[in-house]
Design an enzyme around this catalytic site. Structure first.
Site, mmCIF file in Angstrom:
data_model
loop_
_atom_site.group_PDB
_atom_site.id
_atom_site.type_symbol
_atom_site.label_atom_id
_atom_site.label_comp_id
_atom_site.label_asym_id
_atom_site.label_seq_id
_atom_site.Cartn_x
_atom_site.Cartn_y
_atom_site.Cartn_z
ATOM 1 N N LYS A 10 0.827 -1.215 0.000
ATOM 2 C CA LYS A 10 0.000 0.000 0.000
ATOM 3 C C LYS A 10 0.864 1.269 0.000
ATOM 4 O O LYS A 10 2.078 1.214 0.282
ATOM 5 C CB LYS A 10 -0.932 -0.044 1.208
ATOM 6 C CG LYS A 10 -1.987 -1.159 1.117
ATOM 7 C CD LYS A 10 -2.941 -1.089 2.309
ATOM 8 C CE LYS A 10 -4.030 -2.141 2.217
ATOM 9 N NZ LYS A 10 -4.969 -2.050 3.368
ATOM 10 N N TYR A 50 -12.497 -1.734 -3.777
ATOM 11 C CA TYR A 50 -13.018 -1.851 -2.411
ATOM 12 C C TYR A 50 -14.542 -1.777 -2.354
ATOM 13 O O TYR A 50 -15.101 -1.468 -1.302
ATOM 14 C CB TYR A 50 -12.397 -0.769 -1.525
ATOM 15 C CG TYR A 50 -11.026 -1.139 -0.985
ATOM 16 C CD1 TYR A 50 -10.838 -2.312 -0.243
ATOM 17 C CD2 TYR A 50 -9.924 -0.325 -1.185
ATOM 18 C CE1 TYR A 50 -9.598 -2.658 0.251
ATOM 19 C CE2 TYR A 50 -8.668 -0.662 -0.683
ATOM 20 C CZ TYR A 50 -8.514 -1.830 0.034
ATOM 21 O OH TYR A 50 -7.280 -2.178 0.545
ATOM 22 N N PHE A 58 -15.477 4.009 6.931
ATOM 23 C CA PHE A 58 -14.138 4.466 6.525
ATOM 24 C C PHE A 58 -13.917 4.372 5.018
ATOM 25 O O PHE A 58 -12.819 4.626 4.540
ATOM 26 C CB PHE A 58 -13.051 3.673 7.268
ATOM 27 C CG PHE A 58 -13.154 2.170 7.117
ATOM 28 C CD1 PHE A 58 -12.650 1.528 5.996
ATOM 29 C CD2 PHE A 58 -13.735 1.396 8.104
ATOM 30 C CE1 PHE A 58 -12.735 0.156 5.845
ATOM 31 C CE2 PHE A 58 -13.835 0.009 7.963
ATOM 32 C CZ PHE A 58 -13.326 -0.600 6.832
ATOM 33 N N THR A 92 -5.303 -6.897 10.833
ATOM 34 C CA THR A 92 -5.599 -5.635 10.119
ATOM 35 C C THR A 92 -4.990 -4.437 10.836
ATOM 36 O O THR A 92 -4.412 -3.548 10.201
ATOM 37 C CB THR A 92 -7.132 -5.459 10.005
ATOM 38 O OG1 THR A 92 -7.692 -6.609 9.393
ATOM 39 C CG2 THR A 92 -7.481 -4.219 9.188
ATOM 40 N N ASN A 113 -1.921 0.266 6.699
ATOM 41 C CA ASN A 113 -1.387 -0.960 7.308
ATOM 42 C C ASN A 113 -0.491 -1.764 6.345
ATOM 43 O O ASN A 113 -0.356 -2.975 6.474
ATOM 44 C CB ASN A 113 -2.530 -1.812 7.873
ATOM 45 C CG ASN A 113 -3.541 -2.212 6.813
ATOM 46 O OD1 ASN A 113 -3.351 -1.922 5.637
ATOM 47 N ND2 ASN A 113 -4.586 -2.880 7.222
ATOM 48 N N HIS A 116 -2.198 -5.484 1.556
ATOM 49 C CA HIS A 116 -3.501 -6.123 1.322
ATOM 50 C C HIS A 116 -3.249 -7.532 0.831
ATOM 51 O O HIS A 116 -2.335 -7.753 0.035
ATOM 52 C CB HIS A 116 -4.299 -5.356 0.254
ATOM 53 C CG HIS A 116 -5.480 -6.136 -0.263
ATOM 54 N ND1 HIS A 116 -6.713 -6.071 0.351
ATOM 55 C CD2 HIS A 116 -5.600 -7.041 -1.277
ATOM 56 C CE1 HIS A 116 -7.544 -6.909 -0.292
ATOM 57 N NE2 HIS A 116 -6.889 -7.506 -1.281
ATOM 58 N N GLU A 127 -9.711 -10.288 -7.721
ATOM 59 C CA GLU A 127 -8.673 -9.272 -7.514
ATOM 60 C C GLU A 127 -7.495 -9.445 -8.480
ATOM 61 O O GLU A 127 -6.968 -8.463 -9.003
ATOM 62 C CB GLU A 127 -8.212 -9.299 -6.052
ATOM 63 C CG GLU A 127 -9.305 -8.802 -5.114
ATOM 64 C CD GLU A 127 -8.940 -8.891 -3.644
ATOM 65 O OE1 GLU A 127 -9.772 -8.469 -2.832
ATOM 66 O OE2 GLU A 127 -7.849 -9.379 -3.295
HETATM 67 P P1 IDP Z 1 -8.040 -6.763 5.799
HETATM 68 O O1 IDP Z 1 -7.292 -5.844 4.846
HETATM 69 O O2 IDP Z 1 -7.177 -7.199 6.950
HETATM 70 O O3 IDP Z 1 -8.727 -7.894 5.109
HETATM 71 P P2 IDP Z 1 -10.632 -5.409 6.029
HETATM 72 O O4 IDP Z 1 -11.519 -5.431 7.238
HETATM 73 O O5 IDP Z 1 -11.078 -6.157 4.805
HETATM 74 O O6 IDP Z 1 -9.170 -5.861 6.497
HETATM 75 O O7 IDP Z 1 -10.441 -3.866 5.642
HETATM 76 C C1 IDP Z 1 -9.880 -3.491 4.417
HETATM 77 C C2 IDP Z 1 -8.927 -2.342 4.652
HETATM 78 O O8 IDP Z 1 -9.663 -1.212 5.118
HETATM 79 C C3 IDP Z 1 -7.880 -2.570 5.754
HETATM 80 O O9 IDP Z 1 -6.748 -3.281 5.305
HETATM 81 C C4 IDP Z 1 -7.529 -1.156 6.165
HETATM 82 O O10 IDP Z 1 -6.616 -0.536 5.248
HETATM 83 C C5 IDP Z 1 -8.885 -0.459 6.045
HETATM 84 N N1 IDP Z 1 -9.591 -0.431 7.343
HETATM 85 C C6 IDP Z 1 -10.135 -1.483 8.008
HETATM 86 N N2 IDP Z 1 -10.715 -1.096 9.151
HETATM 87 C C7 IDP Z 1 -10.557 0.248 9.215
HETATM 88 C C8 IDP Z 1 -10.949 1.247 10.161
HETATM 89 O O11 IDP Z 1 -11.580 0.982 11.196
HETATM 90 N N3 IDP Z 1 -10.569 2.539 9.873
HETATM 91 C C9 IDP Z 1 -9.891 2.886 8.732
HETATM 92 N N4 IDP Z 1 -9.521 1.964 7.816
HETATM 93 C C10 IDP Z 1 -9.837 0.671 8.054
#
Ligand code: IDP
Length: 139
Positions: A10, A50, A58, A92, A113, A116, A127
């Protein structure tokens, strides 16, 4: 041929010069890189990618973050690649990610983070084909 999964390094990790470190962690884990390229996503591409999250609070910020700079997208192959790459990424939220994971090492926040990875076989297929044509995957 093993299972395929889709990975994004990312924008935060690219901006922090962590492309090499993360690709090395992927290779060291035994997964094979079948294709990789640097891209700058448009807003429409990021919203499409997404789309499953579009009702989440978010969503708007996530899209803005994903288009804030270049990403490195890759296709990874190996037995059980989807789960193995999820395990290598860690939780996450980097604050909750285990030692030795990509997000623990390089993630800045729950949003930024570092990586992905596809969460299942159906999403992996969608994807991979969202960013790569079959001609771009090495045999
Ligand atoms: P994952 O990437 O671990 O599968 P998901 O719940 O699918 O997690 O969320 C997708 C992406 O959305 C996350 O990797 C992160 O970048 C972002 N994200 C998830 N939860 C939050 C949040 O509470 N605040 C802001 N961004 C979030």
């Amino acid at each position: 041929m093993g299972e395929l999964t889709f990975s994004i390094i990312k924008p935060d990790a690219v901006a922090n010069n962590k492309i090499g470190d993360i690709l090395k962690m992927i290779s060291d884990s035994g997964l094979t890189i079948k294709a990789t390229k640097m891209i700058q996503m448009t807003k429409v591409q990021a919203e499409g990618f997404y789309a499953v999250h579009k009702e989440r609070p978010f969503f708007g910020e996530l899209v803005e973050y994903m288009i804030s700079g270049p990403c490195v997208v890759s296709v990874l192959e190996g037995d059980n690649a989807i789960k193995r790459y999820r395990d290598l990424m860690g939780a996450t939220n980097p604050a909750e990610a285990a030692e030795g994971t990509i997000r623990k090492a390089f993630g800045a926040s729950i949003e930024a983070n570092a990586s992905h990875g596809s969460d299942g076989p159906d999403t992996a297929k969608v994807e991979v084909s969202y960013f790569f044509s079959s001609l771009e995957l090495v045999n």
